[in-house]
Write an enzyme that holds these catalytic residues in place. Structure first.
Site, mmCIF file in Angstrom:
data_model
loop_
_atom_site.group_PDB
_atom_site.id
_atom_site.type_symbol
_atom_site.label_atom_id
_atom_site.label_comp_id
_atom_site.label_asym_id
_atom_site.label_seq_id
_atom_site.Cartn_x
_atom_site.Cartn_y
_atom_site.Cartn_z
ATOM 1 N N ARG A 75 36.585 37.499 49.413
ATOM 2 C CA ARG A 75 35.649 38.409 48.724
ATOM 3 C C ARG A 75 34.266 38.255 49.336
ATOM 4 O O ARG A 75 33.677 37.183 49.304
ATOM 5 C CB ARG A 75 35.600 38.099 47.235
ATOM 6 C CG ARG A 75 34.635 39.006 46.498
ATOM 7 C CD ARG A 75 34.517 38.632 45.037
ATOM 8 N NE ARG A 75 35.648 39.094 44.256
ATOM 9 C CZ ARG A 75 35.874 38.729 42.993
ATOM 10 N NH1 ARG A 75 35.045 37.887 42.385
ATOM 11 N NH2 ARG A 75 36.909 39.198 42.339
ATOM 12 N N ARG A 189 29.707 30.318 33.486
ATOM 13 C CA ARG A 189 30.736 31.348 33.686
ATOM 14 C C ARG A 189 30.244 32.294 34.757
ATOM 15 O O ARG A 189 29.132 32.168 35.268
ATOM 16 C CB ARG A 189 30.922 32.077 32.343
ATOM 17 C CG ARG A 189 32.265 32.757 32.117
ATOM 18 C CD ARG A 189 33.399 31.792 32.043
ATOM 19 N NE ARG A 189 34.612 32.417 31.533
ATOM 20 C CZ ARG A 189 35.495 33.098 32.255
ATOM 21 N NH1 ARG A 189 35.313 33.288 33.538
ATOM 22 N NH2 ARG A 189 36.585 33.599 31.678
ATOM 23 N N LYS A 190 31.027 33.325 35.077
ATOM 24 C CA LYS A 190 30.580 34.327 36.042
ATOM 25 C C LYS A 190 29.339 35.054 35.521
ATOM 26 O O LYS A 190 29.049 35.020 34.306
ATOM 27 C CB LYS A 190 31.692 35.322 36.330
ATOM 28 C CG LYS A 190 31.987 36.243 35.159
ATOM 29 C CD LYS A 190 33.137 37.205 35.435
ATOM 30 C CE LYS A 190 32.797 38.254 36.457
ATOM 31 N NZ LYS A 190 33.820 39.366 36.440
ATOM 32 N N GLY A 445 44.661 46.183 35.359
ATOM 33 C CA GLY A 445 45.993 45.596 35.213
ATOM 34 C C GLY A 445 46.166 44.627 34.060
ATOM 35 O O GLY A 445 47.284 44.236 33.718
ATOM 36 N N CYS A 450 38.662 44.351 35.001
ATOM 37 C CA CYS A 450 37.984 44.522 36.293
ATOM 38 C C CYS A 450 37.874 45.996 36.672
ATOM 39 O O CYS A 450 36.942 46.395 37.355
ATOM 40 C CB CYS A 450 38.743 43.785 37.388
ATOM 41 S SG CYS A 450 39.023 42.051 37.011
ATOM 42 N N GLY A 451 38.827 46.803 36.242
ATOM 43 C CA GLY A 451 38.806 48.244 36.538
ATOM 44 C C GLY A 451 38.012 49.042 35.514
ATOM 45 O O GLY A 451 38.023 50.266 35.536
HETATM 46 FE FE1 SRM Z 1 37.410 40.808 38.050
HETATM 47 C C1 SRM Z 1 38.928 37.849 37.490
HETATM 48 C C2 SRM Z 1 39.295 41.314 40.752
HETATM 49 C C3 SRM Z 1 35.343 43.317 38.973
HETATM 50 C C4 SRM Z 1 36.124 40.847 34.880
HETATM 51 N N1 SRM Z 1 38.821 39.712 38.998
HETATM 52 C C5 SRM Z 1 39.278 38.492 38.621
HETATM 53 C C6 SRM Z 1 40.170 37.878 39.687
HETATM 54 C C7 SRM Z 1 39.301 37.044 40.568
HETATM 55 C C8 SRM Z 1 41.302 37.038 39.102
HETATM 56 C C9 SRM Z 1 42.080 36.293 40.165
HETATM 57 O O1 SRM Z 1 41.686 35.189 40.531
HETATM 58 O O2 SRM Z 1 43.075 36.817 40.601
HETATM 59 C C10 SRM Z 1 40.657 39.171 40.371
HETATM 60 C C11 SRM Z 1 41.015 39.053 41.835
HETATM 61 C C12 SRM Z 1 42.220 39.908 42.142
HETATM 62 C C13 SRM Z 1 42.330 40.267 43.579
HETATM 63 O O3 SRM Z 1 43.154 39.649 44.306
HETATM 64 O O4 SRM Z 1 41.669 41.215 43.997
HETATM 65 C C14 SRM Z 1 39.522 40.125 40.049
HETATM 66 N N2 SRM Z 1 37.265 41.986 39.628
HETATM 67 C C15 SRM Z 1 38.207 42.123 40.590
HETATM 68 C C16 SRM Z 1 37.914 43.324 41.476
HETATM 69 C C17 SRM Z 1 38.364 43.129 42.919
HETATM 70 C C18 SRM Z 1 38.590 44.563 40.869
HETATM 71 C C19 SRM Z 1 38.638 45.741 41.820
HETATM 72 O O5 SRM Z 1 39.754 46.070 42.263
HETATM 73 O O6 SRM Z 1 37.598 46.299 42.153
HETATM 74 C C20 SRM Z 1 36.403 43.436 41.262
HETATM 75 C C21 SRM Z 1 35.620 42.580 42.213
HETATM 76 C C22 SRM Z 1 34.143 42.769 42.071
HETATM 77 C C23 SRM Z 1 33.351 42.028 43.119
HETATM 78 O O7 SRM Z 1 33.179 42.591 44.198
HETATM 79 O O8 SRM Z 1 32.924 40.905 42.844
HETATM 80 C C24 SRM Z 1 36.283 42.875 39.854
HETATM 81 N N3 SRM Z 1 35.932 41.834 37.134
HETATM 82 C C25 SRM Z 1 35.277 42.913 37.647
HETATM 83 C C26 SRM Z 1 34.543 43.577 36.611
HETATM 84 C C27 SRM Z 1 33.796 44.889 36.747
HETATM 85 C C28 SRM Z 1 32.330 44.795 37.005
HETATM 86 O O9 SRM Z 1 31.800 43.748 37.362
HETATM 87 O O10 SRM Z 1 31.707 45.843 36.846
HETATM 88 C C29 SRM Z 1 34.767 42.857 35.440
HETATM 89 C C30 SRM Z 1 34.247 43.202 34.026
HETATM 90 C C31 SRM Z 1 32.785 43.011 33.913
HETATM 91 C C32 SRM Z 1 32.382 41.591 33.592
HETATM 92 O O11 SRM Z 1 32.760 40.683 34.323
HETATM 93 O O12 SRM Z 1 31.667 41.413 32.621
HETATM 94 C C33 SRM Z 1 35.646 41.770 35.788
HETATM 95 N N4 SRM Z 1 37.476 39.526 36.463
HETATM 96 C C34 SRM Z 1 36.939 39.761 35.232
HETATM 97 C C35 SRM Z 1 37.321 38.707 34.345
HETATM 98 C C36 SRM Z 1 36.912 38.557 32.856
HETATM 99 C C37 SRM Z 1 35.616 37.831 32.772
HETATM 100 C C38 SRM Z 1 35.390 37.114 31.469
HETATM 101 O O13 SRM Z 1 34.219 36.876 31.132
HETATM 102 O O14 SRM Z 1 36.358 36.752 30.795
HETATM 103 C C39 SRM Z 1 38.138 37.837 35.089
HETATM 104 C C40 SRM Z 1 38.817 36.537 34.593
HETATM 105 C C41 SRM Z 1 37.895 35.376 34.615
HETATM 106 O O15 SRM Z 1 36.790 35.412 35.148
HETATM 107 O O16 SRM Z 1 38.326 34.364 34.054
HETATM 108 C C42 SRM Z 1 38.212 38.381 36.401
HETATM 109 FE FE1 SF4 Z 2 43.417 41.798 35.526
HETATM 110 FE FE2 SF4 Z 2 41.278 41.910 37.083
HETATM 111 FE FE3 SF4 Z 2 43.612 41.170 38.094
HETATM 112 FE FE4 SF4 Z 2 43.165 43.726 37.430
HETATM 113 S S1 SF4 Z 2 42.185 42.552 39.067
HETATM 114 S S2 SF4 Z 2 44.974 42.571 36.962
HETATM 115 S S3 SF4 Z 2 41.956 43.457 35.552
HETATM 116 S S4 SF4 Z 2 42.358 40.088 36.564
#
Ligand code: SRM
Ligand code: SF4
Length: 519
Positions: A75, A189-190, A445, A450-451
């Site tokens: 990333r 946290r993030k 998903g 994240c979506g």
């Molecule tokens: Fe996300 C965790 C993908 C935007 C909320 N997110 C993850 C992980 C890292 C989980 C993992 O380790 O597998 C996913 C990686 C999957 C992969 O292989 O791609 C993942 N998040 C993504 C992305 C790639 C989705 C996408 O297809 O665009 C986005 C990457 C953004 C970036 O460039 O950094 C992405 N994630 C978001 C957003 C949207 C936003 O920021 O506008 C959110 C909701 C907003 C927020 O965070 O407040 C989001 N992701 C989460 C969460 C829930 C956070 C929480 O406080 O509980 C997780 C799980 C966690 O952090 O424990 C998570």
């Molecule tokens: Fe769940 Fe984020 Fe993985 Fe999508 S990319 S399946 S919303 S953790």
């Protein structure tokens, strides 16, 4: 500008019992893995300590994927979603060597994630990134994510504030110019930061932990600041006003981010990881105490917020051809279906950005691309390039606004496959219905969101459902998300629809709520 000293590994002042993430962070800071990388690349991922492999590597942006062991995701950081053709070519070449495993995705934070990466190649990849001034540092786990800004910053005829330098400087402060900064590698946290400079809230300000939103105060243009917006499986909240206004200067914006991050690092809740995002601290303290602590950290009082912000437009998607503020130049928005690139796509985009534009490439939070600085005379030949058949400037109404998170193909949290299903369904609906308007459909998903299904007209969140005595992939349905001016979050209106039953359900919604007519 104030210079913030960089220190080695900050440990939070806490007496509460620590969750397992806090424990391993206290044992060894995630960033420390940077110094071990050469060694880890030699011993291979199978021999690595489990916590280093599954968690600490994420401090460098390297994500072990349990779904595809040995093929890592990288990333990046992409301040304001801007990169050069040279940088895109480097990224394209990195994934190209992995054949069919190599690809990339534009993320919902205006960023790129590379797929298929082998651990043994990471040291070399990092040198190649550094040579073109790119970094992936601190892009995962308890760090500040990619910082978003208007994708047409510096191009937009109606822009209020050009955010490019501000975003870059905030990233430089947080990451110590991309080298890594122990000051901010152990947040509870993030953390998400966005800086909007346009009139249409292109960054989804309301879903960030800190967002700067243009606002006039006594005729002067600056930013109102909102804080605490976030999505998680447990709770989703829109950001609330911090009741402060700042000038659009590097000193004010970087200083405020530094102060808020410091307060969050020192006082954010660390006992329960489900209650560790910034909003939980604001809840506990109240916004007035939170602001006072931030002011104490800054060492001066902040101005109170302007009465109204200057977001007065509906959100634009930037697909198509648009004249820039620079006379005779245009930016062209290309539709990238659910943000997915092959290596060749990346190399092709780098080439057309160079041949027809200035080499610059922009990414949007809608997972699309903008090529700026194309002269009027070059537009016709640009539009004739073969890659514009795949990445069109005028997609059909549902495909146009389709967004999807990674889903089951690569993400182990996923409850459903998202990207392929999202595209197939949108195509079928576009073929069978006449839809008079763009309808924003977001797929995610799992409940991590994240979506961003809560910002969509129609949001689909993966879940498991029982159908005919079997457990199958399904979705919870969200509706009512509003973006742009007066943005607000949508809510869940129906639970547990099997994915196989989704086509008629969506057809009905599109006909009844969005004026669609069967063809
Ligand atoms: Fe996300 C965790 C993908 C935007 C909320 N997110 C993850 C992980 C890292 C989980 C993992 O380790 O597998 C996913 C990686 C999957 C992969 O292989 O791609 C993942 N998040 C993504 C992305 C790639 C989705 C996408 O297809 O665009 C986005 C990457 C953004 C970036 O460039 O950094 C992405 N994630 C978001 C957003 C949207 C936003 O920021 O506008 C959110 C909701 C907003 C927020 O965070 O407040 C989001 N992701 C989460 C969460 C829930 C956070 C929480 O406080 O509980 C997780 C799980 C966690 O952090 O424990 C998570
Ligand atoms: Fe769940 Fe984020 Fe993985 Fe999508 S990319 S399946 S919303 S953790």
């Amino acid at each position: 500008m104030e210079v913030f000293p960089v220190v080695q590994s900050i440990q939070p002042q806490t007496t509460v019992s620590l969750n397992k993430f806090e424990k391993f962070k206290a044992e060894k800071d995630g960033l420390a893995i940077k110094d071990e990388l050469e060694y880890l690349a030699q011993i291979g991922w199978e021999a690595m300590d489990k916590t280093d492999l599954e968690h600490r590597l994420k401090w460098l942006g390297v994500f072990y994927r349990p779904v595809t062991p040995g093929k890592f995701m990288l990333r990046m950081r992409m301040p304001n979603g801007i990169l050069t053709s040279e940088q895109m070519r480097v990224l394209g070449n990195i994934v190209q060597r992995y054949g069919d495993d190599g690809s990339a995705d534009i993320t919902t934070r205006q960023n790129l994630q590379l797929r298929g990466i082998r651990l043994e190649d990471i040291p070399d990849i990092f040198s190649r990134l550094k040579a073109v001034e790119m970094t992936s540092v601190q892009s995962g786990m308890d760090n500040v994510r990619n910082i978003t800004g208007s994708p047409v910053a510096g191009l937009d005829q109606d822009e209020l504030i050009d955010t490019r330098e501000l975003v870059q400087k905030v990233q430089d402060m947080i990451t110590n110019n991309g080298e890594g900064n122990y000051d901010f590698t152990n947040l509870p946290r993030k953390f998400n930061i966005a800086i909007e400079g346009g009139r249409d809230n292109s960054v989804h300000a309301e879903i960030n932990d800190i967002a700067f939103v243009p606002a006039y105060k006594n005729g002067e243009l600056g930013f109102n600041v909102v804080v605490g917006g976030f999505f998680s499986a447990k709770r989703c909240e829109a950001a609330i006003p911090l009741n402060v206004w700042v000038t659009p200067t590097v000193g004010a914006v970087v200083g405020l981010c530094h102060a808020i991050l410091t307060v969050y690092r020192e006082h954010g809740l660390r006992a329960n990881r489900q209650k560790a995002r910034l909003m939980w601290l604001i809840d506990e303290w109240g916004i007035n105490k939170f602001r006072s602590e931030v002011e104490a950290e800054l060492g001066y009082a902040l101005a109170t917020e302007a009465e109204k912000d200057a977001i007065d437009w509906e959100k634009r998607d930037h697909l198509g051809i648009f004249p820039q503020k620079q006379t005779g130049l245009n930016y062209v928005g290309l539709h990238i279906p659910v943000g997915r690139f092959s290596a060749q796509d990346m190399l092709d985009l780098a080439r057309i950005a160079e041949v027809y534009g200035s080499g610059e490439i922009r990414l949007t939070v809608e997972q699309n691309v903008i090529i700026p600085n194309i002269a009027e005379d070059n537009l016709e030949t640009f539009l004739g390039e073969p890659i514009l058949e795949k990445f069109t400037i005028n997609p059909k109404p549902l495909q146009r606004a389709l967004i999807s998170c990674t889903g089951a193909q690569f993400c182990n949290f996923a409850l459903v496959e998202t990207k392929n299903r999202a595209v197939a369904l949108a195509k079928t609906l576009d073929e069978t219905l006449d839809i008079p308007q763009t309808v924003r459909i977001h797929w995610t998903g799992c409940p991590n969101s994240c979506g961003q299904p809560q910002v969509a007209d129609i949001g689909l969140m993966g879940t498991k459902v029982r159908k005919d005595g079997k457990t199958v992939e399904g979705v919870d349905l969200y509706m009512g998300g509003k973006v742009g001016k007066d943005a607000h979050l949508g809510t869940c209106v129906q639970k547990g629809i099997a994915c196989d039953d989704l086509l008629p359900v969506l057809s009905k919604i599109l006909i009844e709520n969005f004026g669609a007519k069967p063809k």
